[in-house]
Design a protein around this motif. Structure first.
Motif, PDB file in Angstrom:
ATOM      1  N   ALA A 147       0.788  -1.292   0.053  1.00  0.00           N
ATOM      2  CA  ALA A 147       0.085   0.083   0.032  1.00  0.00           C
ATOM      3  C   ALA A 147       0.743   1.400  -0.230  1.00  0.00           C
ATOM      4  CB  ALA A 147      -0.943   0.038   1.061  1.00  0.00           C
ATOM      5  N   VAL A 148       2.103   1.242   0.498  1.00  0.00           N
ATOM      6  CA  VAL A 148       2.780   2.486   0.728  1.00  0.00           C
ATOM      7  C   VAL A 148       3.750   2.563  -0.384  1.00  0.00           C
ATOM      8  CG1 VAL A 148       2.193   2.760   3.238  1.00  0.00           C
ATOM      9  CG2 VAL A 148       4.441   1.500   2.548  1.00  0.00           C
ATOM     10  N   GLY A 149       4.221   1.341  -1.090  1.00  0.00           N
ATOM     11  CA  GLY A 149       5.396   1.313  -1.890  1.00  0.00           C
ATOM     12  C   GLY A 149       4.501   1.092  -3.372  1.00  0.00           C
ATOM     13  N   PRO A 150       4.601   0.030  -3.883  1.00  0.00           N
ATOM     14  CA  PRO A 150       4.059  -0.112  -5.446  1.00  0.00           C
ATOM     15  C   PRO A 150       2.901   0.479  -5.874  1.00  0.00           C
ATOM     16  CG  PRO A 150       5.087  -2.167  -4.491  1.00  0.00           C
ATOM     17  CD  PRO A 150       5.080  -1.414  -3.532  1.00  0.00           C
ATOM     18  N   LEU A 151       1.938   0.387  -4.724  1.00  0.00           N
ATOM     19  CA  LEU A 151       0.354   1.010  -5.023  1.00  0.00           C
ATOM     20  C   LEU A 151       0.301   2.480  -5.241  1.00  0.00           C
ATOM     21  CD1 LEU A 151      -2.336  -0.169  -5.735  1.00  0.00           C
ATOM     22  CD2 LEU A 151      -2.907   0.373  -3.385  1.00  0.00           C
ATOM     23  N   ARG A 152       1.247   3.145  -4.522  1.00  0.00           N
ATOM     24  CA  ARG A 152       1.469   4.498  -4.593  1.00  0.00           C
ATOM     25  C   ARG A 152       1.779   4.961  -6.248  1.00  0.00           C
ATOM     26  NH1 ARG A 152       1.717   8.150  -0.374  1.00  0.00           N
ATOM     27  NH2 ARG A 152       1.478   7.156   1.679  1.00  0.00           N
ATOM     28  N   LYS A 153       2.172   4.169  -6.943  1.00  0.00           N
ATOM     29  CA  LYS A 153       2.639   4.619  -8.446  1.00  0.00           C
ATOM     30  C   LYS A 153       1.433   4.258  -9.222  1.00  0.00           C
ATOM     31  CE  LYS A 153       7.267   3.239  -7.720  1.00  0.00           C
ATOM     32  NZ  LYS A 153       8.057   2.206  -7.166  1.00  0.00           N
ATOM     33  N   VAL A 154       0.169   3.509  -8.887  1.00  0.00           N
ATOM     34  CA  VAL A 154      -0.926   3.127  -9.388  1.00  0.00           C
ATOM     35  C   VAL A 154      -1.738   4.365  -9.570  1.00  0.00           C
ATOM     36  CG1 VAL A 154      -2.834   1.746  -9.944  1.00  0.00           C
ATOM     37  CG2 VAL A 154      -0.610   0.965  -9.115  1.00  0.00           C
ATOM     38  N   PRO A 155      -2.394   5.048 -10.523  1.00  0.00           N
ATOM     39  CA  PRO A 155      -3.292   6.096 -10.611  1.00  0.00           C
ATOM     40  C   PRO A 155      -4.605   5.639  -9.653  1.00  0.00           C
ATOM     41  CG  PRO A 155      -2.598   5.925 -12.831  1.00  0.00           C
ATOM     42  CD  PRO A 155      -1.951   4.707 -11.924  1.00  0.00           C
TER      43      PRO A 155
END
Length: 185
Positions: A147-155
């Protein structure tokens, strides 16, 4: 206020669950640390057998991710059904607790297009308002990091929070999408 309205909806949800359940299950209300629960509401929830678990925010400003604390209910619970406050239970959920999948998520009856960003096919788009999970501290840690890593890059990650996180993290092999009949939203 919005909080009072949400808390009243919790009462409706719990009463609807109690009306249809085949066996009485524990009900745990995950309550953010910033929410003040009035004494009369606390008393009513207690009379209905609701346990209150106060949880800190996982991602500041994105309350939707606080649902992930349900995975921290291990080892006290083997299975957890997570329902949004604005839902009602119209049929027993008992059969869902026996399914083998790591995550069961209600099919999104209309939207969910944001999940296509993770390669989830349309017929598997889920809604974050109702899911059944197998609690695990290891999964909680991994979901939190996602949630605080890879997902932050998803619009749209802040707008759709867990609705985007869960299908993207679990993918289609470790989850099962429940038919819309399980939803009354």
């Amino acid at each position: 206020s919005v909080v009072r309205s949400q808390l009243r909806l919790v009462l409706v949800l719990v009463r609807s669950l109690r009306r249809v359940e085949r066996c009485r299950r524990a009900v745990v209300l995950l309550l953010g640390t910033m929410v003040r629960l009035p004494a009369p509401m606390r008393g009513e929830l207690s009379r209905l057998g609701v346990r209150i678990a106060t949880v800190p925010p996982l991602v500041l400003g994105v309350a939707l991710f606080d649902k992930l604390h349900a995975w921290r209910l291990a080892p006290r619970f083997e299975r957890v059904a997570m329902l949004d406050a604005d839902m009602m239970v119209l049929q027993p959920l008992d059969d869902l607790f026996a399914r083998p999948e790591e995550l069961l998520i209600a099919r999104h009856p209309g939207g969910g297009m944001e999940q296509a960003q993770c390669g989830v096919p349309k017929e598997r788009w889920g809604i974050g308002g109702f899911f059944v999970l197998r609690p695990s501290l290891r999964t909680f840690s991994a979901l939190s990091a996602f949630a605080v890593g890879p997902l932050r890059k998803v619009p749209l990650h802040k707008t759709y929070g867990e609705q985007l996180l869960l299908p993207c993290y679990f993918g289609i092999n470790a989850s099962y999408t429940m038919e819309p009949r399980w939803m009354w939203h």
